[in-house]
Structure formats: C-alpha cells, structure tokens
Design a protein around this motif. Structure first.
Motif, PDB file in Angstrom:
ATOM      1  N   HIS A 262       8.982   1.533   5.047  1.00  0.00           N
ATOM      2  CA  HIS A 262       7.761   1.864   5.787  1.00  0.00           C
ATOM      3  C   HIS A 262       7.828   1.347   7.226  1.00  0.00           C
ATOM      4  O   HIS A 262       7.470   2.071   8.174  1.00  0.00           O
ATOM      5  CB  HIS A 262       6.549   1.257   5.070  1.00  0.00           C
TER       6      HIS A 262
ATOM      7  N   ARG B   6       3.761  -5.849  -8.439  1.00  0.00           N
ATOM      8  CA  ARG B   6       3.083  -5.696  -7.156  1.00  0.00           C
ATOM      9  C   ARG B   6       2.339  -6.975  -6.816  1.00  0.00           C
ATOM     10  O   ARG B   6       1.849  -7.688  -7.704  1.00  0.00           O
ATOM     11  CB  ARG B   6       2.093  -4.528  -7.193  1.00  0.00           C
TER      12      ARG B   6
ATOM     13  N   GLN C 142       9.008  -3.752  -4.039  1.00  0.00           N
ATOM     14  CA  GLN C 142       7.956  -3.766  -3.017  1.00  0.00           C
ATOM     15  C   GLN C 142       8.554  -4.147  -1.665  1.00  0.00           C
ATOM     16  O   GLN C 142       8.124  -3.631  -0.628  1.00  0.00           O
ATOM     17  CB  GLN C 142       6.827  -4.727  -3.407  1.00  0.00           C
TER      18      GLN C 142
ATOM     19  N   ALA D 192       0.812  -1.228   0.000  1.00  0.00           N
ATOM     20  CA  ALA D 192       0.000   0.000   0.000  1.00  0.00           C
ATOM     21  C   ALA D 192       0.841   1.273   0.000  1.00  0.00           C
ATOM     22  O   ALA D 192       0.289   2.373   0.032  1.00  0.00           O
ATOM     23  CB  ALA D 192      -0.926   0.001   1.215  1.00  0.00           C
ATOM     24  N   VAL D 193       2.156   1.132  -0.043  1.00  0.00           N
ATOM     25  CA  VAL D 193       3.023   2.318  -0.041  1.00  0.00           C
ATOM     26  C   VAL D 193       2.997   2.959  -1.427  1.00  0.00           C
ATOM     27  O   VAL D 193       3.292   2.300  -2.425  1.00  0.00           O
ATOM     28  CB  VAL D 193       4.466   1.942   0.345  1.00  0.00           C
ATOM     29  N   PRO D 194       2.636   4.231  -1.526  1.00  0.00           N
ATOM     30  CA  PRO D 194       2.585   4.890  -2.844  1.00  0.00           C
ATOM     31  C   PRO D 194       3.955   4.887  -3.519  1.00  0.00           C
ATOM     32  O   PRO D 194       4.978   5.110  -2.877  1.00  0.00           O
ATOM     33  CB  PRO D 194       2.140   6.321  -2.504  1.00  0.00           C
ATOM     34  N   ASP D 195       3.952   4.616  -4.826  1.00  0.00           N
ATOM     35  CA  ASP D 195       5.206   4.587  -5.572  1.00  0.00           C
ATOM     36  C   ASP D 195       4.867   4.712  -7.053  1.00  0.00           C
ATOM     37  O   ASP D 195       3.881   4.144  -7.518  1.00  0.00           O
ATOM     38  CB  ASP D 195       5.955   3.279  -5.305  1.00  0.00           C
ATOM     39  N   ASP D 196       5.693   5.447  -7.784  1.00  0.00           N
ATOM     40  CA  ASP D 196       5.393   5.663  -9.201  1.00  0.00           C
ATOM     41  C   ASP D 196       6.167   4.721 -10.115  1.00  0.00           C
ATOM     42  O   ASP D 196       6.208   4.909 -11.326  1.00  0.00           O
ATOM     43  CB  ASP D 196       5.696   7.117  -9.591  1.00  0.00           C
TER      44      ASP D 196
ATOM     45  N   SER E 148      -0.491  -8.424  -3.685  1.00  0.00           N
ATOM     46  CA  SER E 148      -1.303  -8.053  -2.528  1.00  0.00           C
ATOM     47  C   SER E 148      -0.907  -8.904  -1.322  1.00  0.00           C
ATOM     48  O   SER E 148      -0.375 -10.009  -1.468  1.00  0.00           O
ATOM     49  CB  SER E 148      -2.786  -8.274  -2.834  1.00  0.00           C
TER      50      SER E 148
ATOM     51  N   LEU F  30      10.051  -0.953  -0.300  1.00  0.00           N
ATOM     52  CA  LEU F  30       9.008  -0.036   0.161  1.00  0.00           C
ATOM     53  C   LEU F  30       8.462  -0.475   1.513  1.00  0.00           C
ATOM     54  O   LEU F  30       8.208   0.357   2.396  1.00  0.00           O
ATOM     55  CB  LEU F  30       7.883   0.042  -0.871  1.00  0.00           C
TER      56      LEU F  30
END
Length: 388
Positions: A113, A85, A106, A76-80, A87, A109
């Motif tokens: 986090h 990915r 991921q 769920a960490v925003p990344d461009d 779930s 990230l």
C-alpha cells in the motif's frame, strides 16, 4: 546532472555502500529520505520533480518502529486471507521482541500500500530505467511489491517457462498440506512465508507413513496459552506432530509458498545454492552459499563457497545456460535495474531451477565483478544509459 534520491533507514549499512559507489564516480551523495519521514508524511516524493531524478527504494529492514508503521498501514487494506490482524492503536503498544514473527501478511499489505501511495505522489510521465528526462527508479515500486510475494513470483516464472520447483498450490493448513503431499506424491517440501525474507518462517518438511520431520529456522514458544513463533539462527528439527501442526497452521494462516524440496548438487562437502545478482540485464556478481542444513542463508552460520570451483564443476556451457535463466527471470521485471536471483543446481550439475528473486538482493559485501561491487556496478549501468 543526475539527481539521486535514496529512500532508506539512514543507519543501514546498505546506504553506506551506495554512497561509496557515487563517490567512486565523483558524483554527489544521494539525498536521503528516511522511511520514518516518508511514512509519517513529514516528507513526500512530490518535491522531486527535477529532470533526471532517480529514486532508489532500499530495504526498510532492521528497524522495529518502521516495521510497526508498515504493519499499521496494512490494517485497512482489504484482504480475504485468514491472517492475524492488529489495529493501528494496538500496533503502537507492541514492544520489541527479538526475532518474533510479527503479522507478516499485514506487514506486506502495508508495504504494498505504501509503495503504491508513494508512486502516486510522483509526476507523470515517469521513466523506469534511468533513461530520458523525468523521474525514475532504480527498482520500480510495483516490481518491488511483486518480488516480495513468493507465490506471485513463482506463478510468473512458471507462466514464462522459467524452471522452478513444483508448487503444491495454495495450502490452508497442516491437514491440507499432508493431503496435497499424498495426492501429488511428494514426500519433501519447503514451506515458506509468502512475504518472508532471510529464511524467516521457512520449514523444510518431510513426511511419509512412518515419520515426519520439520527442519526450520522457527522457534516455537508457548506463552499464556498461545503459540508465538520466532526466527532463530539455531536450526531446529521438530518431529512431534503436535509441534509441527502448530507451526504449519500458524504459517499457512499468514500465507505460504509450498514447493517441492529438490536435491542440491554438493560442493566442498555441502549442498549449496547460488545468489546471482543481475544488473541491467546481465548476471554479474555471484555468491555460493554452502548449507549446513536445508537453509543456505549466510546469516545462519553458513559459509561462502569457492565460486571458481563451482564454475569448473558446472562447465562453461552449463554456466552460460544458468546465467541465461537468471537473466530471463530478471527480464520479467523490465522496470527494475537489479535483483538477486537464488539459483539451485541439481546433482547432475546441469539441471537448475530458480528458487526466489529478491528486490534487495544486492547486498554482497566484498564480492566484485570486473573490479566493482554491486552498488558501483549499478551506478555505472545508470551512467552508461544516460550517456547513450
């Protein structure tokens, strides 16, 4: 009395070396908080509010369940980025597949986090270097996160005039890589996963108008119509464009650091680099890593070189300059007590560059400095700071 907390995988040998260091100074062992408990919320760092508490985050390596939990935390960490990915529900279903390169962006990230989340659990003000009252760290979580990000470290070093190999900038694909190599007139590069370690996802790539070659730790496996990449101790040399394109495109989607592949000085018949552990601002323990291939990591079957021979070849004045460079690199992370710095010496035995910096780069079994291993030297540095 200092109160040491170790965040670690309890079965990891790093923890044993750390506890031995405490015993050397007749200190009680560190209280161990397993990563499993911390990630699951069974324990938090809020409980550690006693004065003179020092927390050490150790490597979360070699535990697939921990890796899965970190990957899940990154979903769920925003990344461009264009990375794969998965779930949390799908992460649970992942089965251990030895060596597979699994969602590295991921994972990072999630790791970043979690480090931020754990930092927020602690009372403020904090101290970060073992001095004064409060809660502090051997290595600060924010520094650890940056040291796990190769492009960020390279840019940080460049901005502060630390010598580093020339970067090709952000590379998006195989075609983009070839375009930039031609534009910048570079025939040899290293392609490294932005957040890899232990030579994971590293490719020594060279190309010109006549041929191309990708020497790598990566094993490419086709399965059910898709390509899977695995870390391997067997070094492979891909020369077919289809295979090279496939590997590079997968790695670049996860994020890579691409930099010029510089020639190494040679010792005992091999190209080499040097792992330098900087503790409390001083370059101390060193390991010469002799490369049978462009990758020098010891777990790939490479051998340790003769450090005395290295020092004789380099000369005292040049070695002092090289140590200073390593110390200046570490100084950019002032809230951390130690780090491992990878130093490349060019064939003239004078010019040198910093290849990488490693937050957990102090695992050098059997290497002593002033009669102490890295862990003992780290504890000594903390004790000396608190006596002053």
């Amino acid at each position: 009395m200092l109160n040491f907390i170790a965040i670690a995988n309890p079965e990891n040998r790093r923890l044993g070396f750390l506890q031995q260091a405490f015993s050397h100074f007749n200190l009680p062992p560190a209280t161990v908080i397993p990563y499993t408990d911390l990630i699951a919320g069974k324990q938090t760092l809020e409980q550690f509010k006693a004065p003179n508490t020092i927390i050490r985050f150790d490597s979360p390596e070699r535990d697939f369940d921990i890796d899965k939990a970190i990957i899940a935390a990154g979903f769920a960490v925003p990344d461009d980025g264009q990375h794969q990915r998965i779930s949390p529900a799908e992460v649970v279903k992942l089965e251990f597949d030895k060596g597979r390169i699994c969602y590295p962006r991921q994972w990072y990230l999630g790791w970043r986090h979690l480090l931020q989340q754990w930092l927020q659990q602690l009372p403020v003000p904090l101290f970060a270097d073992g001095e004064g009252l409060g809660v502090g760290f051997m290595n600060h979580p924010e520094d650890i996160a940056v040291m796990f990000d190769k492009p960020a470290c390279h840019e940080k070093f460049r901005r502060h005039n630390i010598p580093v190999p020339r970067s090709l900038g952000k590379i998006h694909s195989y075609d983009h890589l070839r375009e930039q190599m031609e534009k910048q007139e570079i025939e040899r590069v290293f392609v490294k996963l932005s957040h890899g370690s232990a030579a994971s996802g590293v490719v020594a790539y060279q190309a010109n108008s006549k041929f191309e070659s990708a020497i790598t730790t990566v094993e490419r496996v086709r399965e059910n119509g898709e390509t899977l990449l695995y870390n391997s101790r067997k070094i492979r040399n891909y020369t077919r464009r289809e295979e090279i394109t496939d590997v590079i495109n997968i790695l670049t989607a996860e994020g890579v650091q691409v930099e010029e592949w510089l020639p190494k000085a040679r010792l005992q018949g091999c190209g080499f680099d040097v792992r330098v552990v900087v503790i409390n601002g001083k370059a101390q323990h060193i390991v010469v890593r002799l490369g049978k291939s462009p990758m020098t990591n010891l777990h790939l079957g490479n051998e340790r070189g003769n450090s005395q021979e290295l020092l004789e070849k380099v000369g005292a004045e040049n070695w002092e300059a090289m140590k200073h460079t390593c110390e200046q690199a570490a100084k950019l992370f002032p809230s951390s007590l130690y780090c491992g710095v990878d130093l490349l010496i060019l064939p003239d035995w004078k010019q040198h560059t910093i290849l990488e910096i490693n937050a957990f780069g102090d695992l050098l079994p059997g290497i002593l400095w002033n009669g102490m291993d890295t862990y003992t030297s780290e504890v000594k540095a903390i004790l000396e700071r608190n006596i002053k």
